[in-house]
Design an enzyme around this catalytic site. Structure first.
Site, PDB file in Angstrom:
ATOM      1  N   LEU A 140       0.925 -70.929 -15.101  1.00 44.88           N
ATOM      2  CA  LEU A 140       0.808 -71.757 -13.906  1.00 44.88           C
ATOM      3  C   LEU A 140       1.835 -71.356 -12.847  1.00 44.88           C
ATOM      4  O   LEU A 140       2.174 -72.141 -11.963  1.00 44.88           O
ATOM      5  CB  LEU A 140       0.970 -73.241 -14.262  1.00 44.88           C
ATOM      6  CG  LEU A 140      -0.091 -73.791 -15.234  1.00 44.88           C
ATOM      7  CD1 LEU A 140       0.163 -75.250 -15.535  1.00 44.88           C
ATOM      8  CD2 LEU A 140      -1.499 -73.585 -14.670  1.00 44.88           C
ATOM      9  N   TYR A 179      17.060 -70.468 -25.455  1.00 45.20           N
ATOM     10  CA  TYR A 179      16.786 -71.574 -24.544  1.00 45.20           C
ATOM     11  C   TYR A 179      17.769 -72.709 -24.826  1.00 45.20           C
ATOM     12  O   TYR A 179      17.670 -73.413 -25.818  1.00 45.20           O
ATOM     13  CB  TYR A 179      15.360 -72.084 -24.705  1.00 45.20           C
ATOM     14  CG  TYR A 179      14.278 -71.077 -24.397  1.00 45.20           C
ATOM     15  CD1 TYR A 179      14.529 -69.939 -23.623  1.00 45.20           C
ATOM     16  CD2 TYR A 179      12.982 -71.250 -24.869  1.00 45.20           C
ATOM     17  CE1 TYR A 179      13.531 -69.023 -23.350  1.00 45.20           C
ATOM     18  CE2 TYR A 179      11.971 -70.351 -24.586  1.00 45.20           C
ATOM     19  CZ  TYR A 179      12.248 -69.236 -23.839  1.00 45.20           C
ATOM     20  OH  TYR A 179      11.256 -68.325 -23.565  1.00 45.20           O
ATOM     21  N   HIS A 208      12.519 -60.936 -28.352  1.00 45.58           N
ATOM     22  CA  HIS A 208      12.593 -61.330 -26.947  1.00 45.58           C
ATOM     23  C   HIS A 208      12.808 -60.125 -26.038  1.00 45.58           C
ATOM     24  O   HIS A 208      12.194 -60.015 -24.976  1.00 45.58           O
ATOM     25  CB  HIS A 208      13.723 -62.342 -26.767  1.00 45.58           C
ATOM     26  CG  HIS A 208      13.411 -63.439 -25.809  1.00 45.58           C
ATOM     27  ND1 HIS A 208      13.961 -64.685 -25.887  1.00 45.58           N
ATOM     28  CD2 HIS A 208      12.593 -63.479 -24.733  1.00 45.58           C
ATOM     29  CE1 HIS A 208      13.508 -65.446 -24.904  1.00 45.58           C
ATOM     30  NE2 HIS A 208      12.676 -64.730 -24.194  1.00 45.58           N
TER      31      HIS A 208
END
Length: 336
Positions: free
Chosen positions: A225, A58, A124
């Site tokens: 979300l 990231y 990952h």
């Protein structure tokens, strides 16, 4: 706040975690603010959101640096989860599961996070060129060395690439991950599995969550979300900045955002029955109701949203609420 346990290592975390990725990567860089991000992390910790989820890719690297800075005086309050195994290229991501690389990556993450130990170290992506047992064995050696407390695995599911079968792929999307999990379990216990799971993407409920429940493994619900859509705060057709991942995602075309409004409408109906509750809190409470293994990890870079998300742990849905939410349609994408 309610707490939950991460897998075989019996590590306790808050019921809702904090995804730190949007603070430095993938979502509207013009809206990123380092000081606001620090306040966001602190607001999360204040509400018992102890699990902070990041990754070396990231940024790359900037997200871990920010988390390390935020935890300088509060490391003892946090459960730090980071990831290895993906390298960021010019226009693509490359998996690297070579044992030597994994060990170097861990040392680099420890430096950036300014910590002596990583609570949950996640793979990952499995490297197709390296047997997953070899990668996992190197990660297990990090536990033995005291650099890592527990190991986690990130699932490749419906949105691993954006080519598009999405919600229509059913339980089969996690078959590869489950086979990999079975293999690495023989090397060292899996404590956590991270996979997309939300009201509009429920595939993990069919096979992956049952596997986690049967093996005492925590399931970290990524994108709980729906990349912000399920919060009801996004404007249909409002567009996204060019560097925002949603600008290229088939669920976020103007047409599909309009088509998926019934999902948000359902969340709003349930929220109204609970007074001041918000659609986002209902979406997170639905996840918490799926079982003690499930830990939602909503991402945000704003203090107010972190506070709202943390308060979702106190929302108890009724049987009628759960039935209504269970009947909501899955997400549509441009490929449908």
């Amino acid at each position: 706040m309610e707490s939950r346990t991460i897998g075989a290592a019996a590590l306790e975390v808050g019921a809702v975690g904090l995804g730190c990725m949007p603070m430095t990567w993938a979502y509207s860089t013009s809206q990123q603010d380092g000081e606001e991000s620090l306040r966001t992390v602190h607001a999360a910790l204040d509400r018992g959101m102890t699990l902070l989820d990041t990754a070396d890719m990231y940024g790359p690297f900037t997200n871990e640096l920010l988390v390390g800075r935020a935890l300088k005086k509060r490391r003892h309050e946090a459960f730090v989860s980071t990831k290895c195994g993906l390298l960021v290229g010019e226009q693509h991501l490359v998996a690297n599961g070579r044992p030597g690389y994994v060990k170097r990556a861990c040392d680099a993450s420890l430096r950036r996070l300014q910590t002596e130990v990583i609570d949950l170290y996640q793979l990952h992506r499995a490297d197709p060129e390296v047997p997953v047992e070899e990668t996992w064995g190197a990660m297990a050696e990090l536990v033995t060395a005291g650099k890592v407390r527990a190991l986690g695995f990130c699932a490749v599911g419906a949105r691993a690439d954006h080519r598009g079968r999405g919600a229509g792929t059913g339980s089969g999307i996690h078959e590869v991950t489950i086979r990999q999990l079975e293999r690495v379990q023989h090397v060292f216990p899996v404590s956590g599995v991270q996979a997309e799971l939300s009201v509009w993407s429920r595939e993990a409920l069919e096979t992956l969550l049952p596997w986690c429940s049967a093996h005492g493994v925590g399931l970290l619900a990524a994108m709980p979300l729906g990349n912000g859509y399920l919060s009801g705060t996004l404007t249909t057709g409002g567009g996204f900045e060019p560097d925002d991942v949603r600008a290229r995602h088939p669920r976020f075309t103007a047409e599909m955002m309009a088509a998926n409004q019934p999902v948000v409408a359902g969340l709003r109906r349930v929220a109204r029955r609970h007074g001041a509750a918000t659609p986002a809190q209902v979406a997170l409470a639905w996840l918490l109701a799926q079982g003690p293994q499930v830990i939602p990890v909503p991402g945000t870079k704003k203090e107010r949203w972190a506070a709202e998300n943390g308060d979702a742990a106190g929302l108890v849905l009724t049987a009628a609420d759960m039935a209504e939410l269970g009947a909501l349609p899955p997400a549509l994408g441009s490929w449908e």
